[in-house]
Design a protein around this motif. Structure first.
Motif, PDB file in Angstrom:
ATOM      1  N   TRP A  36       0.860  -1.179   0.000  1.00 31.97           N
ATOM      2  CA  TRP A  36       0.000   0.000   0.000  1.00 31.97           C
ATOM      3  C   TRP A  36       0.897   1.230   0.000  1.00 31.97           C
ATOM      4  O   TRP A  36       1.822   1.337   0.808  1.00 31.97           O
ATOM      5  CB  TRP A  36      -0.898   0.035   1.224  1.00 31.97           C
ATOM      6  CG  TRP A  36      -2.100  -0.844   1.135  1.00 31.97           C
ATOM      7  CD1 TRP A  36      -2.273  -2.084   1.691  1.00 31.97           C
ATOM      8  CD2 TRP A  36      -3.319  -0.548   0.440  1.00 31.97           C
ATOM      9  NE1 TRP A  36      -3.511  -2.572   1.391  1.00 31.97           N
ATOM     10  CE2 TRP A  36      -4.177  -1.641   0.616  1.00 31.97           C
ATOM     11  CE3 TRP A  36      -3.778   0.538  -0.302  1.00 31.97           C
ATOM     12  CZ2 TRP A  36      -5.464  -1.691   0.080  1.00 31.97           C
ATOM     13  CZ3 TRP A  36      -5.046   0.489  -0.837  1.00 31.97           C
ATOM     14  CH2 TRP A  36      -5.876  -0.611  -0.644  1.00 31.97           C
ATOM     15  N   ARG A  38       0.876   5.724  -0.621  1.00 24.84           N
ATOM     16  CA  ARG A  38       0.036   6.907  -0.622  1.00 24.84           C
ATOM     17  C   ARG A  38       0.820   8.082  -1.186  1.00 24.84           C
ATOM     18  O   ARG A  38       2.045   8.137  -1.112  1.00 24.84           O
ATOM     19  CB  ARG A  38      -0.471   7.229   0.777  1.00 24.84           C
ATOM     20  CG  ARG A  38       0.600   7.664   1.757  1.00 24.84           C
ATOM     21  CD  ARG A  38      -0.014   7.861   3.148  1.00 24.84           C
ATOM     22  NE  ARG A  38       0.969   8.303   4.130  1.00 24.84           N
ATOM     23  CZ  ARG A  38       0.713   8.418   5.435  1.00 24.84           C
ATOM     24  NH1 ARG A  38      -0.507   8.134   5.911  1.00 24.84           N
ATOM     25  NH2 ARG A  38       1.658   8.831   6.249  1.00 24.84           N
ATOM     26  N   GLU A  46       4.809   7.442  -1.065  1.00 28.73           N
ATOM     27  CA  GLU A  46       5.533   6.753  -0.012  1.00 28.73           C
ATOM     28  C   GLU A  46       4.870   5.426   0.324  1.00 28.73           C
ATOM     29  O   GLU A  46       3.644   5.290   0.249  1.00 28.73           O
ATOM     30  CB  GLU A  46       5.617   7.625   1.253  1.00 28.73           C
ATOM     31  CG  GLU A  46       4.300   7.959   1.887  1.00 28.73           C
ATOM     32  CD  GLU A  46       4.428   8.637   3.236  1.00 28.73           C
ATOM     33  OE1 GLU A  46       5.533   8.622   3.822  1.00 28.73           O
ATOM     34  OE2 GLU A  46       3.416   9.187   3.707  1.00 28.73           O
ATOM     35  N   VAL A  48       3.429   2.652   2.677  1.00 29.87           N
ATOM     36  CA  VAL A  48       2.738   2.672   3.958  1.00 29.87           C
ATOM     37  C   VAL A  48       2.859   1.307   4.644  1.00 29.87           C
ATOM     38  O   VAL A  48       3.202   1.229   5.816  1.00 29.87           O
ATOM     39  CB  VAL A  48       1.254   3.032   3.763  1.00 29.87           C
ATOM     40  CG1 VAL A  48       0.510   2.949   5.088  1.00 29.87           C
ATOM     41  CG2 VAL A  48       1.118   4.417   3.143  1.00 29.87           C
ATOM     42  N   TYR A  60       5.791  -2.199   7.764  1.00 31.15           N
ATOM     43  CA  TYR A  60       5.100  -0.941   7.991  1.00 31.15           C
ATOM     44  C   TYR A  60       6.074   0.219   7.988  1.00 31.15           C
ATOM     45  O   TYR A  60       7.193   0.116   8.502  1.00 31.15           O
ATOM     46  CB  TYR A  60       4.374  -0.945   9.337  1.00 31.15           C
ATOM     47  CG  TYR A  60       3.249  -1.948   9.425  1.00 31.15           C
ATOM     48  CD1 TYR A  60       3.457  -3.220   9.950  1.00 31.15           C
ATOM     49  CD2 TYR A  60       1.976  -1.621   8.977  1.00 31.15           C
ATOM     50  CE1 TYR A  60       2.430  -4.147  10.022  1.00 31.15           C
ATOM     51  CE2 TYR A  60       0.928  -2.537   9.057  1.00 31.15           C
ATOM     52  CZ  TYR A  60       1.164  -3.792   9.574  1.00 31.15           C
ATOM     53  OH  TYR A  60       0.142  -4.700   9.654  1.00 31.15           O
ATOM     54  N   ALA A  61       5.608   1.338   7.453  1.00 29.97           N
ATOM     55  CA  ALA A  61       6.352   2.582   7.620  1.00 29.97           C
ATOM     56  C   ALA A  61       6.203   3.035   9.069  1.00 29.97           C
ATOM     57  O   ALA A  61       5.222   2.684   9.749  1.00 29.97           O
ATOM     58  CB  ALA A  61       5.794   3.641   6.677  1.00 29.97           C
ATOM     59  N   SER A  63       5.319   5.768  10.182  1.00 29.01           N
ATOM     60  CA  SER A  63       4.099   6.559  10.343  1.00 29.01           C
ATOM     61  C   SER A  63       2.857   5.684  10.490  1.00 29.01           C
ATOM     62  O   SER A  63       1.813   6.156  10.945  1.00 29.01           O
ATOM     63  CB  SER A  63       3.921   7.503   9.152  1.00 29.01           C
ATOM     64  OG  SER A  63       3.845   6.762   7.944  1.00 29.01           O
ATOM     65  N   ALA A  64       2.973   4.421  10.094  1.00 34.64           N
ATOM     66  CA  ALA A  64       1.821   3.517  10.126  1.00 34.64           C
ATOM     67  C   ALA A  64       1.839   2.564  11.326  1.00 34.64           C
ATOM     68  O   ALA A  64       0.788   2.021  11.696  1.00 34.64           O
ATOM     69  CB  ALA A  64       1.776   2.704   8.838  1.00 34.64           C
ATOM     70  N   MET A  83      -7.057   1.187   8.894  1.00 35.28           N
ATOM     71  CA  MET A  83      -6.403   2.407   9.350  1.00 35.28           C
ATOM     72  C   MET A  83      -7.197   2.987  10.508  1.00 35.28           C
ATOM     73  O   MET A  83      -8.373   3.339  10.353  1.00 35.28           O
ATOM     74  CB  MET A  83      -6.305   3.427   8.210  1.00 35.28           C
ATOM     75  CG  MET A  83      -5.593   2.887   6.978  1.00 35.28           C
ATOM     76  SD  MET A  83      -5.305   4.151   5.718  1.00 35.28           S
ATOM     77  CE  MET A  83      -6.992   4.542   5.244  1.00 35.28           C
ATOM     78  N   ASP A  90      -2.662  12.069   7.168  1.00 36.34           N
ATOM     79  CA  ASP A  90      -2.865  10.834   6.414  1.00 36.34           C
ATOM     80  C   ASP A  90      -3.625  11.081   5.116  1.00 36.34           C
ATOM     81  O   ASP A  90      -3.765  10.173   4.296  1.00 36.34           O
ATOM     82  CB  ASP A  90      -3.630   9.802   7.251  1.00 36.34           C
ATOM     83  CG  ASP A  90      -2.841   9.316   8.442  1.00 36.34           C
ATOM     84  OD1 ASP A  90      -3.438   9.197   9.540  1.00 36.34           O
ATOM     85  OD2 ASP A  90      -1.635   9.039   8.281  1.00 36.34           O
ATOM     86  N   PHE A  94      -4.486   6.730  -1.807  1.00 33.66           N
ATOM     87  CA  PHE A  94      -3.883   5.461  -1.431  1.00 33.66           C
ATOM     88  C   PHE A  94      -4.020   4.490  -2.602  1.00 33.66           C
ATOM     89  O   PHE A  94      -5.105   4.339  -3.183  1.00 33.66           O
ATOM     90  CB  PHE A  94      -4.568   4.879  -0.200  1.00 33.66           C
ATOM     91  CG  PHE A  94      -4.131   5.523   1.091  1.00 33.66           C
ATOM     92  CD1 PHE A  94      -4.497   6.825   1.392  1.00 33.66           C
ATOM     93  CD2 PHE A  94      -3.348   4.831   2.001  1.00 33.66           C
ATOM     94  CE1 PHE A  94      -4.089   7.423   2.581  1.00 33.66           C
ATOM     95  CE2 PHE A  94      -2.935   5.413   3.192  1.00 33.66           C
ATOM     96  CZ  PHE A  94      -3.307   6.717   3.475  1.00 33.66           C
ATOM     97  N   TYR A 107       9.350  -0.797   0.305  1.00 33.17           N
ATOM     98  CA  TYR A 107       8.811   0.555   0.213  1.00 33.17           C
ATOM     99  C   TYR A 107       9.168   1.257  -1.104  1.00 33.17           C
ATOM    100  O   TYR A 107       8.768   2.383  -1.332  1.00 33.17           O
ATOM    101  CB  TYR A 107       9.358   1.390   1.375  1.00 33.17           C
ATOM    102  CG  TYR A 107      10.830   1.168   1.590  1.00 33.17           C
ATOM    103  CD1 TYR A 107      11.284   0.214   2.494  1.00 33.17           C
ATOM    104  CD2 TYR A 107      11.769   1.870   0.851  1.00 33.17           C
ATOM    105  CE1 TYR A 107      12.642  -0.025   2.671  1.00 33.17           C
ATOM    106  CE2 TYR A 107      13.119   1.642   1.024  1.00 33.17           C
ATOM    107  CZ  TYR A 107      13.552   0.698   1.934  1.00 33.17           C
ATOM    108  OH  TYR A 107      14.886   0.466   2.095  1.00 33.17           O
TER     109      TYR A 107
END
Length: 125
Positions: A36, A38, A46, A48, A60-61, A63-64, A83, A90, A94, A107
């Motif tokens: 995923w 976004r 980037e 996610v 996961y990033a 941020s996630a 989410m 955010d 996406f 990523y």
């Protein structure tokens, strides 16, 4: 060929939740990873989260982490992105993407082979 269709986007207030779906069709047996990504206005795309479809490894990033969860339903050839605790930052389009391999850098969008059309997520503060 692989086709991907995202759904589940929409508008939500900060602190709310959304679940995105990525339905795959075509040569789904060739997919080894779904990611995923976004892209917010004026920003680069980037990563996610991502999931290895055969081993179940998830990525996961920062941020996630702690807010987003990626999962799959093999019977439906669908990968989900749950989410929670959404923030205004955010807000983005996406997109899900399919990789026929599983490179270390999950990523990196340029490594993915197929892309969906994207779904808009808007979080208001």
């Amino acid at each position: 060929q692989v086709q991907l269709v995202e759904s589940g986007g929409g508008s939500v207030q900060a602190g709310g939740s959304l679940r995105l779906s990525c339905a795959a069709s075509g040569r789904t047996y060739s997919i080894k990873r779904i990611g995923w990504f976004r892209q917010a206005p004026g920003k680069e795309r980037e990563g996610v989260a991502a999931m290895d479809t055969r081993g179940g490894n998830t990525y996961y990033a920062d941020s996630a982490k702690g807010r987003f969860t990626i999962s799959q339903d093999n019977a439906k050839n669908t990968v989900y992105l749950q989410m929670n605790t959404l923030k205004a930052e955010d807000t983005a389009v996406f997109s899900c993407a399919a990789d026929l391999n599983t490179p270390a850098n999950w990523y990196s969008s340029y490594l993915y082979n197929y892309w969906g059309q994207g779904t808009q997520v808007t979080v208001s503060s």
